[in-house]
Write an enzyme that holds these catalytic residues in place. Structure first.
Site: not given
Length: 530
Positions: A271, A427
């Site tokens: 992130d 994912y």
């Protein structure tokens, strides 16, 4: 005049110091030391012996200088083991470094946290520059190192593992390296794997982590007991802010027991929410891979009437992936991130914007970070405040919520036929190998960590600060999170690129400027991370 503070390279005294001026006062802290100085011909009011031993010299001009220089240093083994011997660095005999003009980082080399300053502002906080030192505090044949990976997956983990192993072996002749399998739990569940350059030779071509990972499982006493029992004296910990907090506790326990164990952290978060450093590894790869999902969404919605594409990207508390992917794409019409509140209905709301774009272009692409709009989702879905094994709040699916709300609004209330396309590539992005840029970055991180541990530093993490790699106290990367600043120009660039509304509904906004109350509200927003 030279301002000098003794260093761990000179045995005389042990490292870290802070300098400041009288005119620019930095926040006082019990671990901060201050010096006052005036000119080249003046003398120090009170010479200091610092907490650690690296000399810092500030060359001063003939004019009076009050520059507010501060060094935020990292711990050193000589802090609690003052009689620890040092040895010549094996790199002195290295063919790789034979033609390097300056093999070793000078003791006075530091990296500024802020490089944009005003003429009369203090110089501010600095960190130790990363790199090899002239003296090391471990004999190569006595080193037993271990590597552990914790938390979620991220592109580049295997590259960091590979380069730590190769760096220790090729640069310092270390042969005894262990891989701790399955995260922190692996320390006390006896899961280990001998690591050699041959074993890790091609793992950088794979996604995931070669050593496997887990969340939670941190038991400081059990972990340090195991480190002590196995004779490990260098620990390399790869993980996010929660993992780094665990690394800090391991260092504290090691210091308490007086063990010659260097603890080095390599910050990992896809992130990009690690504070202080420029960016985290895997971020560039994530932004690049996110383009595929955005491109797919754009192709889908462009091929139908009133196509609405929603792409949900990672970003629990920080919207950097969504913001940079949007800027890179040019096909995104609206970007929603956790730091920027938005609303659906009413003038200036998201529904109004979507309808305008559909009339204009007949399609729209929206990128939403997973942490965006959680307060609205919780209200409508009655979410339960649960946490995962790492202590992170479990998020509700804003992508599905937004998709359903848009569909309901336009089909039931506006009586419009729309074609919804929802893509969640989370994912797929996490699982890929790192790209060329991240591979190079991971190599620098790994080698910097190895140089720091061999030089006797401990309780530190590594990363680039203004493009220069530095050793940073772990507390600096765990005490706060890096978030998108809505009042900075980068967010303004995104708004200018997408031409989306800011969703700041303030009646007092005049001449295109957001009112002060709104700016204060944004600046004071706090995203809680457990």
């Amino acid at each position: 005049m030279d301002l000098s503070i003794p260093s761990p390279l000179s045995k005389a005294s042990p490292p870290s110091t802070f300098l400041s001026s009288q005119s620019h006062k930095l926040p006082r802290s019990p671990c901060v030391h201050y010096l006052n100085f005036k000119s080249r011909n003046s003398s120090l009011k009170k010479p200091l012996v610092s907490r650690q031993t690296l000399p810092i010299r500030a060359q001063l001009s003939d004019q009076t200088v009050d520059d507010g220089f501060a060094l935020d240093d990292v711990p050193h083994l000589t802090n609690f083991l003052p009689d620890l011997p040092s040895y010549p660095n094996p790199l002195q005999q290295s063919q790789a470094y034979a033609i390097v003009k300056q093999t070793f980082v000078r003791p006075e080399d530091v990296v500024a946290q802020k490089i944009v300053v005003h003429k009369d502002s203090p110089r501010g906080v600095h960190f130790r520059r990363a790199g090899p030192r002239e003296k090391v505090y471990f004999k190569s044949e006595e080193v037993r190192a271990c590597i552990v990976t914790c938390g979620g997956l991220c592109p580049g983990i295997n590259t960091v593992i590979r380069e730590i192993v190769c760096g220790l072996n090729y640069m310092y002749g270390v042969d005894d390296i262990l891989g701790i399998q399955g995260g922190y739990r692996g320390f006390y569940s006896k899961n280990t794997l001998p690591l050699t350059p041959k074993v890790v030779n091609d793992i950088h071509k794979r996604g995931g982590t070669f050593l496997r990972t887990s969340r939670g499982g941190h038991d400081t006493h059990k972990i340090v007991d195991n480190i002590q029992d196995r004779g490990i004296n260098q620990v390399y910990i790869i993980g996010g802010d929660g993992t780094q907090r665990g690394a800090a506790r391991i260092y504290e326990e090691v210091e308490k027991r007086g063990l010659q164990v260097a603890v080095a952290g390599i910050p990992k978060t896809i992130d990009n929410d690690i504070a202080v450093i420029d960016k985290s590894f895997g971020f560039d790869t994530a932004v690049e891979e996110a383009q595929r999902a955005i491109d797919a969404a754009h192709v889908e919605v462009e091929s139908v009437e009133n196509g609405i594409g929603i792409v949900k990207l990672m970003g629990r508390y920080s919207g950097f992936i969504a913001m940079f992917a949007t800027l890179a794409s040019r096909d995104v019409d609206c970007c929603l991130i956790p730091e920027s509140p938005f609303y659906l209905e009413g003038k200036g709301g998201l529904f109004e914007f979507i309808e305008e774009r559909l009339k204009e272009n007949r399609h729209i692409v929206i990128v939403v970070a997973e942490g965006a709009g959680q307060e609205y989702v919780a209200q409508s879905m009655h979410g339960i405040d649960e946490k995962d094994a790492s202590g992170n709040r479990l998020l509700l699916d804003v992508g599905l919520w937004l998709t359903q709300n848009i569909k309901d609004h336009f089909t039931k209330e506006r009586k419009m036929e729309i074609n919804m396309k929802y893509i969640d590539p989370t994912y797929m992005i996490r699982a890929i190998p790192s790209n060329a840029s991240d591979n190079i970055y991971c190599t620098l991180l790994a080698q910097s960590a190895v140089h720091g541990a061999m030089a006797g530093y401990t309780g530190f993490t590594v990363g680039p600060v203004n493009s220069r790699h530095a050793y940073i106290p772990i507390s600096h990367v765990t005490e706060t999170q890096n978030t998108v600043k809505l009042t900075d120009r980068m967010w303004a660039r995104l708004l200018a690129s997408t031409n989306q509304p800011s969703f700041l509904n303030c009646d007092e906004a005049i001449g295109g400027k957001v009112c002060k109350d709104t700016i204060d509200l944004i600046n004071n927003m706090k995203i809680t991370s457990i």
